[in-house]
Every structure is written in C-alpha cells, then in structure tokens.
Scaffold this motif. Structure first.
Motif, short mmCIF file in Angstrom:
data_model
loop_
_atom_site.label_atom_id
_atom_site.label_comp_id
_atom_site.label_asym_id
_atom_site.label_seq_id
_atom_site.Cartn_x
_atom_site.Cartn_y
_atom_site.Cartn_z
N ASP A 90 26.62 67.21 26.49
CA ASP A 90 27.41 66.62 25.42
C ASP A 90 27.46 67.56 24.23
N LYS A 91 28.60 67.60 23.59
CA LYS A 91 28.72 68.31 22.33
C LYS A 91 29.53 67.44 21.38
N PRO A 92 29.34 67.59 20.07
CA PRO A 92 30.10 66.75 19.13
C PRO A 92 31.60 67.03 19.24
N LYS A 93 32.36 66.01 18.99
CA LYS A 93 33.80 66.20 18.80
C LYS A 93 33.96 66.56 17.32
N PHE A 94 34.21 67.82 17.04
CA PHE A 94 34.07 68.35 15.70
C PHE A 94 35.21 67.98 14.75
N PHE A 95 36.25 67.38 15.23
CA PHE A 95 37.44 67.20 14.39
C PHE A 95 37.98 65.77 14.49
N HIS A 96 38.69 65.37 13.45
CA HIS A 96 39.53 64.18 13.47
C HIS A 96 40.97 64.64 13.24
N TYR A 97 41.89 64.05 13.96
CA TYR A 97 43.30 64.43 13.82
C TYR A 97 44.13 63.19 13.55
N LYS A 98 44.93 63.24 12.47
CA LYS A 98 45.85 62.16 12.12
C LYS A 98 47.28 62.71 12.22
N GLN A 99 47.95 62.31 13.27
CA GLN A 99 49.29 62.85 13.51
C GLN A 99 50.27 62.49 12.40
N GLU A 141 42.37 70.44 22.15
CA GLU A 141 41.59 70.22 23.36
C GLU A 141 40.10 70.23 23.00
N PRO A 142 39.42 69.06 23.03
CA PRO A 142 38.00 69.01 22.65
C PRO A 142 37.11 69.92 23.49
N ALA A 143 37.47 70.12 24.75
CA ALA A 143 36.64 70.94 25.62
C ALA A 143 36.63 72.40 25.21
N LEU A 144 37.70 72.86 24.55
CA LEU A 144 37.78 74.25 24.12
C LEU A 144 37.31 74.44 22.68
N CYS A 145 37.34 73.38 21.88
CA CYS A 145 36.96 73.49 20.47
C CYS A 145 35.49 73.89 20.34
N VAL A 146 35.23 74.90 19.50
CA VAL A 146 33.85 75.37 19.30
C VAL A 146 33.28 74.92 17.96
N GLY A 147 34.03 74.13 17.22
CA GLY A 147 33.51 73.56 16.00
C GLY A 147 33.49 74.46 14.80
N CYS A 148 34.32 75.51 14.80
CA CYS A 148 34.33 76.43 13.67
C CYS A 148 34.88 75.78 12.42
N GLY A 149 35.80 74.84 12.58
CA GLY A 149 36.37 74.14 11.43
C GLY A 149 37.42 74.91 10.67
N ALA A 150 37.78 76.11 11.14
CA ALA A 150 38.77 76.90 10.42
C ALA A 150 40.11 76.17 10.35
N CYS A 209 44.39 73.65 7.07
CA CYS A 209 45.35 72.53 7.14
C CYS A 209 45.69 72.07 5.73
N PRO A 210 46.96 72.14 5.33
CA PRO A 210 47.31 71.79 3.94
C PRO A 210 47.38 70.30 3.68
N SER A 211 47.56 69.51 4.73
CA SER A 211 47.80 68.08 4.53
C SER A 211 46.56 67.22 4.73
N GLY A 212 45.55 67.77 5.42
CA GLY A 212 44.39 66.96 5.77
C GLY A 212 44.57 66.21 7.07
N ALA A 213 45.58 66.59 7.86
CA ALA A 213 45.75 65.97 9.17
C ALA A 213 44.57 66.28 10.08
N LEU A 214 44.00 67.48 9.94
CA LEU A 214 42.79 67.85 10.65
C LEU A 214 41.63 67.85 9.66
N THR A 215 40.58 67.11 9.97
CA THR A 215 39.40 67.08 9.12
C THR A 215 38.16 67.32 9.96
#
Length: 728
Positions: A308-317, A368-377, A382-388
C-alpha cells in the motif's frame, strides 16, 4: 505530550527553562517535562525513557540518531504501550540547530522545532494497493540476463528476454526464454505489459539446446545464446537440417509479435524502456553497473505480495482549467509530472463509452495513482487548486508552519527563514552539514534563524504556502532541491518563486525572500553552508493569524490580503504589480473591443467563472480574483480578441480584483419586426456581411436574419401560408 530532551553528551547548548516558556506561549504546545535535560538518554539514562514509555502519554524524543534503539527499547519495556497503539515521535535538535556556530543562540529555533513536532499528526488518507505475484522479466544480453536471473530465481518467477546475439545460456533450461526486440513496455508494479518482436530463425522456446546447430554451422554464426548471427550467416541452412526433427529453426518464419504480463521488470540494456525521471514502481534499469544490479535485485526480491502507498493527491474536476469543449488551456501539471502519471482527458468524442470504460467523464485530466510518486509538483503549479496534496494536506502543513513560527517568535527569535527539504536526501544533507560543523570550525552549520522542515518531497509546497509563511512572520522561505528532484521540478519551483518574489517586491518588502538551494551530495556542503547564511529580508510587522484553507485560491487570497495590509509603504503602492507570464495564477484579460463581437464563447469556456455575461444587456463581465490565467478564453475566442495579462491588482486596497467589472459592452440589435433586442449590433452586422452573397440568403431570407427567433418563425409560417393560398 511528554517530551524528552538530551544534550547528547553535552554537545548541545540546551536551555530547558527558555524552551518550556516558549512552548507555553505557543497554542497547543506543551512545555511540561522539559526541566530535566538528559545527557545520555540512549545509554545510562535509558531508564528515564522506559519510565516515560510506561506512563501512557504520547512521547516526543528530541533525538533521531537513536530512533531505532528507542523503538526497540519501547517494545522490550514491560508495561509500555506498543508503537502501533501509541506512536513515538522524534525531532532532530542536534544537526539542525545545536551543532552549528550559532548553537548558543539556537534556543528559539529548538523551541520552534519542538512545537512543530508536537502538533497533530496528519489525518490518514486513502491508499493505492499494488499486488505482485513475483513474475519478473529480465531484459538484456544472454550472459548478463542469466547472471541476474540466478540472483532472483530462488524467490521470483523469472522470464528472460534476450535482446541480441552473443553470450551464453546454460545447458539446463531453468527459466522461460524469449528472444527479440522490446517494442513496448507499459504499466507498473504488478501490472506490466511487455511486447516484443522476434525475427531470428531460431525459436528460443522450441530450442532444446542440443547444440546440433552449433556443430553444423560452418561459419560459427550460432553460439550458446542459441541465436543466429545473421551478419555472419551465409545461408548454408546446415543448422536447419540439423534441427529438422525439433523444428526450432526456420529461416522463412515471418517476424513474430508476442506479449505477456509481468509484475516486475529488470532492464539490463544501455537505454531504459522509460524516459521519464521517475520510472514506474517495480521497474529497475541498471545497465551494466554491478552496484546498481545488486541494489536492484535486493529490492526486487522483496516485491512479492501486497503493498500500500498513500494516494498523494485530491482532484476536483470542476476546478480544473485544463480543457473545455476540446480546447486546451492550462497543462502545467501534465508538463511538470516526472512520472508521466497525468494525462489529458480533453476529448469529448465517444464521451459515453469513455466514461463507462474508465469512470472518468470527458474533460480535465486523469491522474494514475499507480504511477504517482507523491512529489506534489502538480499541486504546486496548479493555478486553480483542482489538484491538492493529500498527505499532509495544505491545511496541515500550514498549521505546522504557523506553530513553528509562533514558537520561534515567542522565544525571542528574529528574522526567521523556513528551510523546506525532502525527508530523504534533503534531510541527510542537513545532517551531514550539522555533523561537519560539529568537528570543523570552517563549517558554520545551519544558522540559528533557519528553521528546517522536512516534506515528503520539496516540490509539494508552492506559492500560497510560501506567502503564508511570510505572512506568519518568516522573513524568507528556502527550498532545498537535490538529485531526487527532476529538472522540470526545479524549473517549476524557480518560476513559482519568481512570481512570489515579484509580489513581495512589488508590495515594497525589501530583500530576497525566496531562495532555491541546490545540492547533490556532501561535495556541495560548502556551497549549501554559504547559501544558508544569506542576509535576511524584510518581513511583516505583525504576524498573520489566519488558517490555511482547503482551497488553494482562498489561502492565496488570505496571504495576499495580510501582506498588502502590512506593506511597508502602502500609500505609495502601484495600481498593479506585473507578474512573470510563466505559471502565474493571477492576472487580468485585455479584450480587443474592435474585434470582439460579444459572442460570449469565452464565458462558456471559463472554468472558474471569472468571465460572465449580463442577462439584461450585451456585456462581457470579469472578476479578476477568479482568473487563473489558464488561457481557455483566449484559445476559444473565434476572433482572437483576448490577451492574458499576468498581474496582481492592488487598486482600492486590493478589493478591485474582487469586484466584477465590464470588459466590453455594445448596443443590442433590435428585431426589425417586433423591436425586441437580440444579439449584438456588431455580431448581426458581421453575419449579414458574410452571408449577403450566399444564394440561400437573398431577399426575405436575408431579412429574417434581422429578426428574433420568434419573429423569424412567424415570418416563415406566414410566407408558407401565403404560398399555399397563391397555389390554390
């Protein structure tokens, strides 16, 4: 929380009374129990730790050097709660503060580090699960691939893909062997798909390694890799005759495409299968480096089971400014992602099938959560905050920064600089700098005013939190990047820092507030040591009290409001501060009124409701605080009448940017039949001019274009009725 501190054999200048007083003035911090300073908590005073462990209180140990020892000692202490029920926290006061030329002046820093460490732990987040059965594909030449297989075969199910002629396979077939050229490799840990093409006359899976072909070949074009060297072969076909019974050799065989699925991949070729900076989990490229091979094989051997690894992001379309109606706007997250984990979902074609197949509605992006490494870049740019960022959240990071700076100020600290670094290589470099300062008088160490804070990744915090830290009382924010960070992360951080610095300088704060520090390893410690001793910049006179919000734009607005209110020369501020174009999340629009027809396509394209129409009259209205400079309005405008203007509007004390204003207004066009306004004068005139020469729009048909919808229908109906009467 019970806090135990140790001066590490009297090498740290600790002042427990001052530390306790500072923590007492920090909301939520606990200074109790700091009156006793230990000298050898990990050795002869270990009983004090055991007594604290049996108390049932949460524990904070001001030592990271002996973290593993304390955890083991807790497990061995009768009556102590296990770590799974009551986690023990650790904070580094030694390398980050005490071991420095400023060690005697580091009491405010130590109080700040203790206060931050005492804060609430991040809330748990959702996880992504990898499932691996241990099927590993080894890609490379025969000798190297077989040697690597020998290191893995006792724990993993190995398959070899031999990519070139030459080398030797053992006589005994212990693994599945394929030959050919790798055409594609996709996926991640537990879910790789490899496709290869074989064009060699020898089918490695059919070959029994009887060696008859080797003995029969007059040119020696076949070796123990059991492949034909086609550059040497003179087509005698003696090998084919020798293999007639087995049928493994066929010079007429067409190239064969094959594919299979694997859980792990070990790549021994010179060029890796993945070009991105962060390859997928479960893939290891080692080339011909023996040290990398050993490290990779040790790691791959353990990758069997569920992980298991954390899902590092939230996405609001709904907030995403990437696309509207198949037009592309902001793609900052796609460009910056070093793991290729983000892709566009802009196309609306086949929308129903796409959503049914993937669960993603068209538009925006897919992460894709499986590829995300959690860098947070991605969340930083993201200018809108859709990705947090999810762990910790922006609110949790902001709360930690506020505690840190509040305690530092309460202890009498001045000119605070927050140093953000990764908890991996970044933390090791800070430790090495502290250790060097402890024994080498030429090394200064981390200055007393510099407050290090570890992040999962140094690219995960951006402009809204940097400016919040300045508003909370920091004079500067430093971000340390190492070889862990991809080149695009450094570029993105530098661009975001340029924006933040432009805002602070434009508001009249003197000095350089944002610093991007770069260091690879111990060879760069001298440069890092010098960079940390930069002169302080001008900060706010009064620290902010706001809390970082869940929404990025809300936090940015709060920080800007406080920085504007505290601006050193507020009366002399300009109407607006020009910002760098690259990555700016703030700005206005310029509309060429001679070209704009008020078709309002831009209003429909705007994802942030920065643009709006007026139901009462033909107007294009704009709220600057909502604009994220995504460019969707400009790319959608059929007249190319819109230009972005990156800036921060300061007029009316900053309130003008929150006020809706009219960008363009034209007279309405009145229906020639009923007089009701519909459309705009310019739009109707343009349409009439373009269609006047068309055969379908002559006479009455052209006149109907000057009517509203209702009158147009009535006129057509009357015309048809008149025609029928005439026919009768």
């Amino acid at each position: 929380m019970k806090t135990l501190i140790c001066d590490c054999n009297k090498t740290l200048p600790l002042n427990p009374q001052a530390l306790s007083q500072a923590l007492a003035q920090t909301p939520g911090a606990d200074g109790a129990g700091l009156s006793a300073v230990h000298t050898a908590l990990c050795r002869r005073e270990a009983a004090s730790f055991q007594q604290a462990a049996k108390s049932g209180e949460d524990l904070l140990i001001a030592c990271t050097q002996e973290q593993h020892l304390f955890l083991a000692l807790n497990d061995a202490t009768v009556g102590a709660q296990p770590v799974s029920e009551r986690p023990i926290r650790f904070v580094n006061l030694r390398e980050t503060g005490g071991w420095s030329r400023d060690g005697a002046k580091a009491t405010p820093k130590m109080a700040a580090l203790l206060a931050a460490a005492q804060g609430p732990a991040p809330e748990p987040v959702a996880t992504h699960t990898y499932r691996s059965q241990g099927r590993v594909l080894v890609i490379g030449a025969a000798d190297a691939a077989q040697a690597a297989a020998n290191l893995l075969a006792d724990k993993l199910e190995v398959t070899l893909l031999i990519t070139r002629v030459g080398g030797a396979l053992p006589q005994v077939r212990a693994q599945a062997v394929h030959t050919g050229t790798l055409k594609s490799l996709t996926g991640w840990l537990g879910h790789f798909t490899a496709e290869w093409e074989s064009s060699n006359p020898i089918d490695a899976e059919l070959c029994t390694r009887c060696n008859a072909c080797i003995a029969a070949c007059p040119e020696g074009a076949i070796d123990f890799s059991y492949q034909v060297d086609l550059d040497t072969c003179r087509s005698h076909r003696a090998c084919e005759a020798a293999c007639e019974v087995i049928g493994a050799i066929d010079f007429k065989r067409a190239p064969q495409r094959s594919s299979d699925e694997f859980d792990l991949v070990l790549d021994l070729r010179a060029t890796p299968a993945f070009s991105q900076h962060q390859p997928p989990q479960g893939y290891a490229h080692v080339g011909s480096d023996p040290a990398l091979l050993l490290k990779a094989t040790l790691n791959l051997r353990e990758l069997v089971g569920e992980f298991d690894k954390p899902k590092f992001f939230h996405y609001k379309q709904r907030l995403c400014a990437h696309s509207r109606n198949e037009k592309i706007g902001c793609q900052a997250c796609i460009d910056v992602c070093s793991a290729s984990a983000i892709r566009s979902n802009a196309s609306a074609k086949g929308a129903t099938k796409l959503q049914a197949a993937t669960g993603h509605a068209p538009g925006g992006i897919i992460v894709e959560p499986a590829l995300c490494v959690g860098c947070g870049a991605c969340t930083t740019v993201c200018p809108s905050g859709a990705l947090t960022y999810a762990t910790p959240t922006a609110g949790e990071t902001g709360q930690r920064l506020r505690r840190l700076l509040t305690a530092y100020q309460a202890a009498g600290g001045r000119d605070a600089a927050v140093l953000l670094h990764s908890q991996g290589t970044g933390a090791r470099l800070i430790d090495e700098l502290g250790r060097a300062a402890a024994v080498d008088k030429a090394v200064h160490g981390v200055p007393a005013r510099v407050l290090p804070q570890a992040l999962w990744h140094s690219a995960s915090v951006g402009v809204e939190l940097w400016l919040s830290a300045i508003a909370y009382g920091a004079n500067q924010v430093m971000v340390l990047v190492t070889d862990e960070e991809a080149p695009q992360y450094r570029d993105a951080l530098r661009a975001q820092m340029d924006i933040a610095q432009a805002i602070l300088s434009g508001l009249g704060y003197s000095g350089v507030h944002l610093h991007l520090l770069q260091a690879r390893d111990a060879r760069d410690l001298a440069d890092l040591d010098a960079a940390l001793r930069c002169p302080p910049a001008q900060g706010v006179a009064q620290a902010a009290r706001f809390a970082v919000q869940a929404e990025k734009r809300a936090t940015l607005d709060l920080a800007l409001e406080h920085l504007l209110a505290q601006a050193p020369a507020r009366a002399a501020l300009p109407e607006a501060i020009a910002l760098p174009a690259q990555g700016s999340p703030l700005g206005s629009l310029s509309v060429d009124t001679d070209r704009c027809t008020l078709c309002l396509s831009c209003v429909g394209a705007c994802p942030e409701s920065a643009l709006a129409d007026n139901t009462e009259r033909p107007q294009l209205r704009f709220t600057e605080s909502n604009c994220v400079q995504c460019g969707l309005c400009a790319s959608t405008c059929p007249e190319q009448a819109i230009t972005l203007q990156p800036r921060l509007l300061l007029a009316e004390g900053g309130q003008a940017r929150k006020t809706t204003r009219v960008l363009h207004e034209v007279p309405p066009y009145a229906c020639i039949r009923c007089g009701k306004p519909f459309g705009t004068l310019k739009a109707i005139e343009n349409m009439l001019g373009k269609l006047a020469g068309h055969s379908a729009f002559q006479g009455a048909a052209l006149e109907r274009l000057k009517m509203c919808n209702d009158c147009r229908v009535i006129d057509m109906f009357n015309d048809q009725r008149q025609t029928r009467i005439t026919d009768l």
